[in-house]
Design an enzyme around this catalytic site. Structure first.
Site, PDB file in Angstrom:
ATOM      1  CD  GLU A  91      -2.809  -1.285   2.393  1.00 53.14           C
ATOM      2  OE1 GLU A  91      -2.749  -0.404   3.265  1.00 53.14           O
ATOM      3  OE2 GLU A  91      -3.611  -2.247   2.443  1.00 53.14           O
ATOM      4  CG  ASN A 132      -0.803  -6.947  -1.378  1.00 48.75           C
ATOM      5  OD1 ASN A 132      -1.395  -7.573  -2.249  1.00 48.75           O
ATOM      6  ND2 ASN A 132      -1.314  -6.761  -0.162  1.00 48.75           N
ATOM      7  CG  HIS A 185     -10.130  -5.371   0.445  1.00 47.03           C
ATOM      8  ND1 HIS A 185     -10.437  -6.492   1.188  1.00 47.03           N
ATOM      9  CD2 HIS A 185      -8.822  -5.111   0.683  1.00 47.03           C
ATOM     10  CE1 HIS A 185      -9.360  -6.890   1.852  1.00 47.03           C
ATOM     11  NE2 HIS A 185      -8.364  -6.063   1.557  1.00 47.03           N
ATOM     12  CD  GLU A 233      -4.979  -7.656   1.705  1.00 49.55           C
ATOM     13  OE1 GLU A 233      -5.842  -6.885   2.179  1.00 49.55           O
ATOM     14  OE2 GLU A 233      -3.759  -7.462   1.819  1.00 49.55           O
ATOM     15  CG  ASP A 260     -13.109  -8.361   1.389  1.00 50.49           C
ATOM     16  OD1 ASP A 260     -12.952  -7.453   0.548  1.00 50.49           O
ATOM     17  OD2 ASP A 260     -12.664  -8.281   2.541  1.00 50.49           O
TER      18      ASP A 260
HETATM   19  O1  9MR Z   1      -7.878  -7.803   8.387  1.00 49.48           O
HETATM   20  C1  9MR Z   1      -6.907  -7.022   9.043  1.00 49.48           C
HETATM   21  C2  9MR Z   1      -7.506  -6.494  10.349  1.00 49.48           C
HETATM   22  O2  9MR Z   1      -7.698  -7.562  11.262  1.00 49.48           O
HETATM   23  C3  9MR Z   1      -6.604  -5.456  10.949  1.00 49.48           C
HETATM   24  O3  9MR Z   1      -7.230  -4.859  12.064  1.00 49.48           O
HETATM   25  C4  9MR Z   1      -6.261  -4.406   9.907  1.00 49.48           C
HETATM   26  C5  9MR Z   1      -5.318  -3.376  10.501  1.00 49.48           C
HETATM   27  O4  9MR Z   1      -4.797  -2.538   9.548  1.00 49.48           O
HETATM   28  O5  9MR Z   1      -5.650  -5.016   8.792  1.00 49.48           O
HETATM   29  C6  9MR Z   1      -6.511  -5.874   8.151  1.00 49.48           C
HETATM   30  O6  9MR Z   1      -5.890  -6.398   6.997  1.00 49.48           O
HETATM   31  C7  9MR Z   1      -5.553  -5.440   5.999  1.00 49.48           C
HETATM   32  C8  9MR Z   1      -4.357  -5.958   5.269  1.00 49.48           C
HETATM   33  O7  9MR Z   1      -3.312  -6.220   6.162  1.00 49.48           O
HETATM   34  C9  9MR Z   1      -3.902  -4.991   4.189  1.00 49.48           C
HETATM   35  N1  9MR Z   1      -4.975  -4.627   3.293  1.00 49.48           N
HETATM   36  C10 9MR Z   1      -6.199  -4.210   3.936  1.00 49.48           C
HETATM   37  C11 9MR Z   1      -6.661  -5.245   4.943  1.00 49.48           C
HETATM   38  C12 9MR Z   1      -7.998  -4.861   5.537  1.00 49.48           C
HETATM   39  O8  9MR Z   1      -7.880  -3.670   6.279  1.00 49.48           O
END
Ligand code: 9MR
Length: 460
Positions: A163, A205, A242, A271, A273
């Site tokens: 990101e 990513n 997402h 990722e 969804d």
């Molecule tokens: O699913 C993850 C969640 O449990 C955490 O609280 C969050 C914190 O930033 O991160 C989520 O996973 C993220 C991933 O690491 C990167 N892309 C976005 C995902 C959803 O926020």
């Protein structure tokens, strides 16, 4: 070697997929019709792909959760446990327990693991959030090196950088403490990751990079194209995907995947969804991946809706009771209907294009070399910059004397003779020609302590 790892992972998953696995495994390399798989992982494996999920370590004691995980998936991503705040909570004190638990759960059952993530502006430990400049750069590189070394041989791919691009219309980098260390922080992270785990696929990513027309997508595309042209070690691009009402699936998604693949990288959906879990949209995403030979896997971001970071959007393939939703059936059918790729993924040539043949006669002008060192307890990475003098050169030889106890373990972008004491380094095919006043870089990793290194350079 790297291109075969995905097939190996698929085969390993197939081997555990129960009855019919052997016959199905043959379909990876032959054109014989594949048997319809009955789970996401087995069906994806029949198409030479994987099907994965994010896993939260604390849920591994929930048998309803692990029953689905163990049955359906052959790739696992730690949802939070490999992030910087989890693995290095205090500077230089590494904590791998939670991540190791997930890795062991997966690998002992024949699933592969994607590493997520080595460098990110978010979920940094407190000590890192307050750092800047060269101290932060060194700390980031040390983190990348240490964590990738710990998991060497256990993860098939790393989200090396996550990101790093800005949302909106700029198409540029996101501001962050890491970005403020210099625009080259991303390639520095990739080089350190390659040195630490040469066998893992190294991915960039990001999210909101699915729509081909978006500035952010184009910004990432241009970075990957530049990395490939300059020989920065990148193997894959992860599309988080997402999808929701603000950032919906669009039909040019396939164009996005195939355009990146055409740069010579694998593409992965990392990722996935989808708000409301439309069966049609899930089917389209799977079909788009199967249509691109280098799209080698899909990971959904959780198992049941209740496991989702966006649970209220019910975006996943299983409902809260663990029952299969219509989207599950659509995904499985799309995987089973898909065609085996006729052009299996291959590693692209990693050599960037050579310069036009404008080099003057050998020996005219000389060269100089400087070295920068990223030292940690017990080892270091040295990056050597070779600069041509007042005339272009067509080849170079670098001499570096290493202190006693230092032993080279790995190198990139140069040929080496000797790994202790006096070491000599010569250009490889693609970086011998250096224009007047221009530079090229190579690097190596070594055990021990670098001390101060004084490279010599001679040109040819
Ligand atoms: O699913 C993850 C969640 O449990 C955490 O609280 C969050 C914190 O930033 O991160 C989520 O996973 C993220 C991933 O690491 C990167 N892309 C976005 C995902 C959803 O926020």
């Amino acid at each position: 070697m790297r291109s075969t790892r995905w097939k190996a992972a698929s085969r390993a998953a197939l081997a555990l997929a129960g009855a019919g696995a052997l016959a199905a495994g043959m379909a990876l390399t032959a054109t014989a019709p594949a048997a319809a798989g009955t789970t996401l992982g087995a069906s994806a494996a029949e198409k030479g792909r994987y099907f994965g999920t994010a896993v939260a370590g604390f849920k591994l004691s929930d048998s309803a959760y692990t029953t689905i995980l163990n049955r359906e998936f052959n790739m696992v991503t730690a949802e939070n446990e490999m992030k910087m705040n989890a693995t290095e909570p205090q500077q230089n004190q590494f904590s791998y327990g939670a991540a190791d638990q997930i890795v062991n759960h997966a690998r002992s059952r024949g699933m592969s693991v994607r590493g997520h993530t080595l460098a990110w502006h978010s979920q940094q430990p407190g000590w890192m959030e307050s750092m800047s400049g060269s101290a932060l750069r060194q700390a980031m590189l040390n983190h990348v090196t240490q964590v990738a070394t710990h998991f060497r041989g256990q993860v098939v791919a790393w989200d090396v950088v996550n990101e790093a691009f800005a949302d909106g219309s700029s198409g540029g980098r996101r501001d962050s403490n890491l970005q403020r260390t210099g625009n080259d922080w991303i390639e520095a992270a990739f080089r350190a990751a390659r040195a630490a785990d040469p066998g893992a696929k190294l991915c960039y990513n990001d999210y909101n990079t699915d729509n081909w027309t978006h500035a952010k997508t184009q910004g990432v595309y241009n970075m990957v194209r530049d990395f490939k042209a300059r020989g920065v070690p990148i193997d894959c691009v992860g599309f988080q995907s997402h999808f929701n009402n603000e950032s919906p699936y669009v039909s040019n998604y396939r164009t996005t995947l195939s355009s990146f693949a055409a740069l010579g990288v694998d593409v992965q959906i990392t990722e996935l969804d989808i708000q409301g879990a439309s069966a049609n949209t899930y089917r389209s995403v799977v079909e788009d991946c199967l249509a691109v030979a280098r799209c080698n896997g899909i990971t959904v971001w959780g198992i049941r809706d209740s496991d989702s970071w966006r649970a209220s959007q019910t975006p996943l393939l299983f409902n809260n009771n663990g029952s299969k939703k219509p989207a599950y059936d659509a995904v499985l059918a799309a995987l089973n209907n898909g065609t085996t790729p006729t052009d299996p993924p291959t590693d692209p040539p990693t050599d960037p294009p050579t310069d036009p043949p404008t080099t003057p006669p050998p020996g005219s002008g000389g060269c100089t070399a400087t070295v920068s060192v990223n030292q940690w307890t017990g080892g270091f990475v040295a990056t050597v910059k070779v600069t041509a003098g007042s005339s272009a050169i067509s080849g170079w030889t670098i001499g570096i004397g290493l202190p006693s106890g230092a032993t080279v373990t790995n190198a990139w972008n140069a040929n080496r003779s000797g790994n202790t004491g006096t070491t000599n380094w010569t250009n490889v095919a693609y970086n011998g020609r250096v224009g007047a006043g221009q530079s090229t870089e190579y690097g190596f990793q070594a055990n021990g302590t670098a001390g101060s290194l004084s490279p010599t350079c001679s040109a040819s």
